[in-house]
Motif scaffolding. Structure first.
Motif, mmCIF file in Angstrom:
data_model
loop_
_atom_site.group_PDB
_atom_site.id
_atom_site.type_symbol
_atom_site.label_atom_id
_atom_site.label_comp_id
_atom_site.label_asym_id
_atom_site.label_seq_id
_atom_site.Cartn_x
_atom_site.Cartn_y
_atom_site.Cartn_z
ATOM 1 N N ASP A 181 0.771 -1.193 -0.032
ATOM 2 C CA ASP A 181 0.053 0.011 -0.007
ATOM 3 C C ASP A 181 0.840 1.330 -0.075
ATOM 4 O OD1 ASP A 181 -2.244 -1.597 0.145
ATOM 5 O OD2 ASP A 181 -2.885 -1.106 2.099
ATOM 6 N N ALA A 182 2.202 1.145 0.717
ATOM 7 C CA ALA A 182 2.819 2.432 0.670
ATOM 8 C C ALA A 182 3.596 2.504 -0.496
ATOM 9 C CB ALA A 182 4.028 2.279 1.708
ATOM 10 N N LEU A 183 3.845 1.406 -1.355
ATOM 11 C CA LEU A 183 4.254 1.761 -2.681
ATOM 12 C C LEU A 183 3.208 2.169 -3.753
ATOM 13 C CD1 LEU A 183 6.737 0.917 -4.395
ATOM 14 C CD2 LEU A 183 5.648 -1.380 -5.037
ATOM 15 N N THR A 184 2.106 1.698 -3.568
ATOM 16 C CA THR A 184 0.925 2.334 -4.549
ATOM 17 C C THR A 184 -0.243 2.783 -3.834
ATOM 18 O OG1 THR A 184 0.108 0.106 -4.869
ATOM 19 C CG2 THR A 184 1.902 0.780 -6.395
ATOM 20 N N PRO A 185 -0.004 3.949 -3.210
ATOM 21 C CA PRO A 185 -1.114 4.436 -2.110
ATOM 22 C C PRO A 185 -2.480 4.495 -3.083
ATOM 23 C CG PRO A 185 0.369 5.998 -2.730
ATOM 24 C CD PRO A 185 1.185 4.767 -3.143
ATOM 25 N N ASP A 186 -2.409 4.860 -4.528
ATOM 26 C CA ASP A 186 -3.548 5.103 -5.108
ATOM 27 C C ASP A 186 -4.062 3.721 -5.622
ATOM 28 O OD1 ASP A 186 -3.433 8.007 -5.069
ATOM 29 O OD2 ASP A 186 -2.102 8.022 -6.743
ATOM 30 N N ASN A 187 -3.642 2.559 -5.450
ATOM 31 C CA ASN A 187 -3.841 1.142 -5.773
ATOM 32 C C ASN A 187 -3.704 0.399 -4.795
ATOM 33 O OD1 ASN A 187 -4.732 -0.992 -7.307
ATOM 34 N ND2 ASN A 187 -2.675 -1.366 -8.505
ATOM 35 N N PRO A 188 -4.211 0.463 -3.547
ATOM 36 C CA PRO A 188 -4.153 -0.364 -2.312
ATOM 37 C C PRO A 188 -4.599 -1.867 -2.484
ATOM 38 C CG PRO A 188 -5.774 0.894 -1.952
ATOM 39 C CD PRO A 188 -5.242 1.581 -3.123
ATOM 40 N N PHE A 189 -3.995 -2.702 -1.608
ATOM 41 C CA PHE A 189 -4.383 -3.890 -1.621
ATOM 42 C C PHE A 189 -6.171 -4.012 -1.321
ATOM 43 C CE2 PHE A 189 -0.035 -5.687 -1.213
ATOM 44 C CZ PHE A 189 -0.349 -6.710 -2.043
ATOM 45 N N ASP A 190 -6.879 -4.810 -2.242
ATOM 46 C CA ASP A 190 -8.329 -5.065 -1.569
ATOM 47 C C ASP A 190 -8.149 -6.463 -0.621
ATOM 48 O OD1 ASP A 190 -11.075 -6.120 -1.550
ATOM 49 O OD2 ASP A 190 -10.410 -7.515 -3.211
ATOM 50 N N VAL A 191 -8.190 -6.287 0.681
ATOM 51 C CA VAL A 191 -7.831 -7.103 1.480
ATOM 52 C C VAL A 191 -9.210 -8.006 1.977
ATOM 53 C CG1 VAL A 191 -7.037 -7.577 3.938
ATOM 54 C CG2 VAL A 191 -5.986 -5.599 2.518
ATOM 55 N N ARG A 192 -9.164 -9.208 2.134
ATOM 56 C CA ARG A 192 -10.051 -10.164 2.259
ATOM 57 C C ARG A 192 -9.354 -11.025 3.493
ATOM 58 N NH1 ARG A 192 -14.214 -9.970 -1.623
ATOM 59 N NH2 ARG A 192 -13.471 -8.127 -3.127
#
Length: 289
Positions: free
Chosen positions: A245-256
């Motif tokens: 998430d820090a690497l791509t803050p505009d494309n964060p993980f969708d977490v399940r």
């Protein structure tokens, strides 16, 4: 369009691990392909079966000839083969996250989503550095496996594990570390199908695979946390998520989340995992690039 799910197994495993999940996915109308990474079947010899340990220890291994590029190439080739049918979703478990991350770095334009099921997704460090971090301190798997290791991996160039050599006490320790919710009888099937030989990737600079912001970072990505995992502790999984998430803050993980041990979901919760994948498939199909 309906996506194709390409499943990539973890260390010591094979395509067989995904069979129950694939059945559940087929029942939901999905196409799937489970890969055998290079060297699968290495070590399934007469000496291993008969527990002729002197011969088994001295036998060569197909795993020694397999490189990081071979593993990544297997995934890339599969994506190219199925892409003509529509969107592609890569699903990686555990160690399988490394070749999947490398493939995402290489061909981001051909991949519509990457799903990590407690999968390795290095960002800030080399892959082998993560297990020494505090987030991994509660992991039980290393101690449980150590007595079953055959020879010196650094000298041999591959990791060899005598799964069949585990007595009942050792099998219980392994089960608790890997798939604690399984019965002893169910865990025997895990032992029987586990691959004795694995590529020796620890410390090999060719395996220094890290998510790249400009390629991997373009692809939507999901992380399925296994909340009862004692092989890759929850804190370690959350570290991968935080770094991504820090690497791509505009494309964060969708977490399940899935209430499961590291490998117990293969037998106990394939329908639940299929439900998560079915849900993410809606976006993958709609967002086909």
């Amino acid at each position: 369009m309906i996506p194709t799910f390409v499943f990539v197994h973890g260390s010591g495993s094979s395509a067989h691990a995904w069979s129950a999940t694939q059945r559940e996915m087929a029942a939901r109308g999905h196409r799937t392909l489970a890969l055998d990474l290079p060297g699968r079947g290495a070590g399934f010899t007469q000496a291993y079966y008969e527990q002729d340990l002197e011969t088994f220890a001295a036998e060569p291994s197909a795993a020694i000839g397999s490189t990081a590029d071979d593993f990544t190439g297997e995934v890339v080739d599969a994506v190219h083969r199925v892409r003509r049918h529509g969107p592609v979703v890569l699903v990686a478990h555990s160690f399988g996250g490394l070749p999947v991350t490398a493939a995402a770095n290489a061909i981001p334009e051909l991949i519509d989503r990457v799903v990590y099921v407690a999968g390795q997704c290095p960002v800030e460090r080399a892959p082998w550095e993560y297990p020494s971090l505090p987030e991994w301190s509660s992991a039980d798997v290393f101690g449980a496996m150590a007595p079953l290791m055959v020879g010196d991996p650094a000298r041999q160039g591959f990791i060899r594990t005598n799964w069949r050599g585990a007595d009942r006490a050792r099998r219980i320790a392994l089960r608790d570390a890997i798939a604690g919710e399984l019965t002893e009888e169910e865990f025997l099937a895990v032992v029987v199908t586990s691959q004795p030989d694995e590529v020796f990737w620890l410390g090999d600079t060719a395996w220094d695979i890290r998510a790249d912001k400009d390629s991997w970072g373009r692809i939507p990505h999901t992380f399925v946390k296994l909340t009862e995992d004692r092989s890759m502790p929850l804190a370690a999984q959350e570290l991968y998520i935080a770094e991504g998430d820090a690497l791509t803050p505009d494309n964060p993980f969708d977490v399940r989340e899935l209430e499961s041990s590291h490998a117990g979901f293969f037998r106990r919760k394939p329908a639940e995992l299929a439900g998560i994948l079915d849900d993410v498939s809606v976006g993958a199909g709609a967002g086909s690039r």
